[in-house]
Design a protein around this motif. Structure first.
Motif, PDB file in Angstrom:
ATOM      1  N   ASP A 307       1.051  -1.179   0.091  1.00 59.38           N
ATOM      2  CA  ASP A 307      -0.069  -0.037  -0.007  1.00 59.38           C
ATOM      3  C   ASP A 307       0.874   1.348   0.046  1.00 59.38           C
ATOM      4  O   ASP A 307       0.409   2.399  -0.548  1.00 59.38           O
ATOM      5  N   THR A 308       1.962   1.265   0.549  1.00 65.12           N
ATOM      6  CA  THR A 308       2.856   2.508   0.674  1.00 65.12           C
ATOM      7  C   THR A 308       3.382   2.917  -0.511  1.00 65.12           C
ATOM      8  O   THR A 308       3.200   3.939  -0.920  1.00 65.12           O
ATOM      9  N   GLY A 310       2.376   1.897  -3.528  1.00 66.58           N
ATOM     10  CA  GLY A 310       1.308   1.623  -4.259  1.00 66.58           C
ATOM     11  C   GLY A 310       0.649   3.239  -4.467  1.00 66.58           C
ATOM     12  O   GLY A 310       0.059   3.628  -5.308  1.00 66.58           O
ATOM     13  N   ARG A 311       0.635   4.142  -3.187  1.00 66.36           N
ATOM     14  CA  ARG A 311      -0.159   5.184  -3.104  1.00 66.36           C
ATOM     15  C   ARG A 311       0.601   6.167  -4.028  1.00 66.36           C
ATOM     16  O   ARG A 311      -0.032   7.049  -4.758  1.00 66.36           O
ATOM     17  N   GLY A 312       1.824   5.953  -4.179  1.00 69.35           N
ATOM     18  CA  GLY A 312       2.566   7.013  -4.951  1.00 69.35           C
ATOM     19  C   GLY A 312       2.374   6.514  -6.578  1.00 69.35           C
ATOM     20  O   GLY A 312       2.321   7.716  -7.239  1.00 69.35           O
ATOM     21  N   ASN A 314      -0.115   5.228  -7.662  1.00 73.31           N
ATOM     22  CA  ASN A 314      -1.709   5.412  -8.165  1.00 73.31           C
ATOM     23  C   ASN A 314      -1.949   6.735  -8.216  1.00 73.31           C
ATOM     24  O   ASN A 314      -2.937   7.319  -8.951  1.00 73.31           O
ATOM     25  N   ASP A 315      -1.012   7.813  -7.716  1.00 68.93           N
ATOM     26  CA  ASP A 315      -1.149   9.247  -8.124  1.00 68.93           C
ATOM     27  C   ASP A 315      -0.445   9.779  -9.204  1.00 68.93           C
ATOM     28  O   ASP A 315      -0.725  10.815  -9.588  1.00 68.93           O
ATOM     29  N   ILE A 367      -2.617  -0.542  -6.468  1.00 69.92           N
ATOM     30  CA  ILE A 367      -2.721  -1.049  -5.032  1.00 69.92           C
ATOM     31  C   ILE A 367      -3.119  -2.314  -4.985  1.00 69.92           C
ATOM     32  O   ILE A 367      -2.361  -3.231  -4.483  1.00 69.92           O
ATOM     33  N   SER A 368      -4.234  -2.510  -5.342  1.00 68.28           N
ATOM     34  CA  SER A 368      -5.158  -3.877  -5.099  1.00 68.28           C
ATOM     35  C   SER A 368      -4.240  -4.873  -5.919  1.00 68.28           C
ATOM     36  O   SER A 368      -4.125  -6.053  -5.371  1.00 68.28           O
ATOM     37  N   ARG A 371      -1.294  -6.111  -3.748  1.00 65.37           N
ATOM     38  CA  ARG A 371      -1.571  -6.867  -2.454  1.00 65.37           C
ATOM     39  C   ARG A 371      -1.546  -8.403  -2.803  1.00 65.37           C
ATOM     40  O   ARG A 371      -1.486  -9.146  -1.933  1.00 65.37           O
TER      41      ARG A 371
END
Length: 456
Positions: A307-308, A310-312, A314-315, A367-368, A371
Motif C-alpha cells: 500500500d505504501t 502503491g499510493r505513489g 496511484n497518484d 495497489i490492489s 496486494r
C-alpha cells in the motif's frame, strides 16, 4: 535372495501407497465473501451484465495535467536500464503518451470483444467471453479460460484470442475463450477484506465458468495465472480437462530437484537435462545471486508493504508507467537492461504497452493488484496447495527468456501427467503477448493430444 525380494516388494508397495495417496489429495476451500460489510442475507445476485470500457474528456484532462506536472530527473551516464527505467527514454515515452497516444482509439480496440461483469462472493468479476464465429459441423468449440498475471492484464491475450477463435486452419480446434480479470486487477472489483489469495481466485473462476454453463474446460496461463489455474486443477481435477502453462516455478523444492542441482551439471543425462538446461541452470553461483537481487526487489516490497509504494504509483501516471514498463523490458530479456531504450519496442508497440498501463491507471488498481503478492507470498512454502501434486493433463511451453528456467524434470515433480513439454524458439515472460502465434500453436498441439485428435 528371499529377503531382497521381500524388501523390494515392501519398498515398491510403500512407493505405490504414497503415489496413490497423493493422487487422492484434492485441495479444499470454503466459500468467501469479499464485498464490503457482512454477506447479504438475500443471497448473491448472479446476473450477468454487459460492460464496455469507456473514457471521458475529464479523465484525459486529469491524466494530461498530472503528466505535465511531472518533475524529470536525469539518469546516470551510460546506465541504460541497469538502474531501472532510463529517464531519457522515459521522457520520450511520456511525450508520446501525452501528445500522440490515442486512448479513445485503444478503448475501441478493447471493446472489439464482448465484456461482461457478474458478482461472485460479493465482488464484481470482469471478463471477456469470445465465441467463435464459425464452428465446423458436427463439432463444438473447446472452452478455454485464460488467466493473466502482474503487471499484465486481460489485454495480454488480444493477439492470441483471434488465433484460437478464428478457424483459419480446418485441421485445428476452435476455442470459446473466457478471459477474466483477477479480482483487484483491471475492471474486476478489488477484495475489501484480507486474505484473498490464488485459491480464492481459482474458486471464483470455477464459479464463473459454471455460471456461463461450462461443466469442463481447459485453462491457460503464465505468471500469477499459473498459480490460479494450478489451484483450479487442484480444487476440481475432473472439471479441468487440461492445464496449459508457460510459467511453472517449483512450488516446493523436492529431493529430485536438490539432487539434480548437485549432480546435473556432471551427469545431465541422468536427469534428462538438455544443453539449454545446463546453460540456464548452472551459471556461477555469484551470477545466480546477482540476477535474483536485480529482478526481485519489487517482489519483497509488494509482499510486505504494497500500500505504501502503491499510493505513489496511484497518484503519478509517469511513476506508474515507469514501474510497469520496466518489467516489460527486463522480463522480456535480461539483455535489454544494457540498451538505452530497454528494448521495449523490439517485441511490443508503445500503443500496446501504454494500453496496458492505462488499464491500471483508469481502473486505479495498482495497489490492489500488488496486494496479491502479500496474500500469496505471506504463506510461503506452507501453503496447502504447495504440497499437492497435479494429476490433470498438463502442457508446458518453455520459453528461453523466461525469468526462471524450469526443466522437464522439475515440471513433472508438480504436474505428474505432463503431456507436452515444448522448448520454444524465442520469447520471454510475457509470452502470449510477445509470441501469440507460437503460443497458439502449442495450445493447439496440447489440446489435440488430450482430446485424442492426435497421438502423443
Amino acid at each position: 535372495m528371499f529377503t531382497e525380494v521381500l524388501l523390494a516388494l515392501v519398498i515398491g508397495g510403500l512407493i505405490y501407497f504414497l503415489v496413490q495417496r497423493s493422487k487422492n489429495q484434492v485441495l479444499t476451500t470454503e466459500d468467501g465473501w469479499w464485498g464490503s460489510g457482512a454477506p447479504r442475507d438475500a443471497g448473491e445476485d448472479d446476473t450477468i451484465r454487459s460492460f464496455r470500457v469507456t473514457t471521458s474528456d475529464q479523465e484525459l484532462e486529469d491524466l494530461y495535467r498530472r503528466i505535465d506536472l511531472t518533475r524529470p530527473f536525469p539518469s546516470l551516464e551510460d546506465s541504460q536500464f541497469n538502474y531501472g527505467f532510463n529517464s531519457q527514454y522515459l521522457q520520450k515515452v511520456v511525450s508520446y503518451w501525452r501528445n500522440e497516444f490515442d486512448w479513445r482509439k485503444q478503448v475501441d480496440k478493447l471493446n472489439q470483444y464482448p465484456h461482461f461483469k457478474t458478482k461472485i462472493e460479493g465482488i464484481d468479476i470482469h471478463y471477456l467471453h469470445v465465441k467463435p464465429k464459425k464452428v465446423p459441423e458436427g463439432t463444438s468449440a473447446v472452452p478455454l479460460i485464460m488467466v493473466h498475471g502482474w503487471p499484465g492484464s486481460f489485454y495480454e491475450f488480444y493477439g492470441l484470442i483471434p488465433l484460437l477463435t478464428d478457424l483459419s486452419n480446418p485441421h485445428n480446434l476452435v476455442f470459446e475463450v473466457v478471459c477474466p480479470s483477477i479480482p483487484g486487477y483491471g475492471f474486476s472489483e478489488a477484495p475489501h477484506k484480507k486474505g484473498f489469495d490464488s485459491v480464492c481466485a481459482a474458486r471464483i473462476f470455477h464459479k464463473l465458468m459454471k455460471r456461463l454453463g461450462f461443466q469442463q474446460y481447459y485453462t491457460h496461463a503464465g505468471d500469477w495465472g499459473w498459480l490460479v489455474t494450478t489451484n483450479m486443477a487442484q480444487l476440481e481435477p475432473k472439471t479441468v480437462k487440461g492445464l496449459h502453462l508457460n510459467f511453472a516455478p517449483p512450488s516446493k523444492p523436492g529431493l529430485s530437484m536438490a539432487l539434480s542441482m548437485m549432480l546435473g551439471r556432471h551427469f545431465p543425462k541422468l536427469f534428462g537435462f538438455t544443453d539449454f538446461d545446463i546453460q540456464r541452470l548452472f551459471p556461477c553461483m555469484e551470477k545466480l545471486v546477482v540476477e535474483s537481487i536485480k529482478e526481485t526487489g519489487y517482489m519483497h516490497i509488494q509482499a510486505t508493504k504494497p500500500d505504501t509504494v502503491g499510493r505513489g504509483l496511484n497518484d503519478s501516471p509517469v511513476g506508474l508507467a515507469a514501474y510497469i514498463l520496466e518489467k516489460f523490458s527486463t522480463w522480456t530479456s535480461h539483455d535489454f537492461r544494457n540498451l538505452d531504450d530497454g528494448g521495449l519496442t523490439r517485441k511490443f508497440s508503445l500503443d500496446d504497452l501504454l494500453t496496458n498501463v492505462m488499464i491500471y491507471w483508469t481502473s486505479g488498481c495498482i495497489i490492489s493488484s500488488m496486494r496479491f503478492y502479500k496474500e500469496n507470498l505471506g504463506q510461503g512454502l506452507d501453503a496447502p496447495h504447495a504440497k499437492i501434486p497435479v494429476y490433470v493433463p498438463t502442457g508446458f511451453a518453455c520459453f528461453p527468456n523466461e525469468l526462471m528456467h524450469t526443466p522437464r524434470l522439475w515440471v513433472k515433480q508438480k504436474y505428474r501427467k505432463l503431456v507436452t513439454f515444448t522448448p520454444m524458439d524465442r520469447g520471454g515472460h510475457f509470452a502470449a503477448m510477445e509470441e501469440p502465434q507460437l503460443m497458439a500453436e502449442d495450445i493447439q498441439k496440447f489440446t489435440k493430444i488430450v482430446e485424442g485428435k492426435v497421438k502423443e
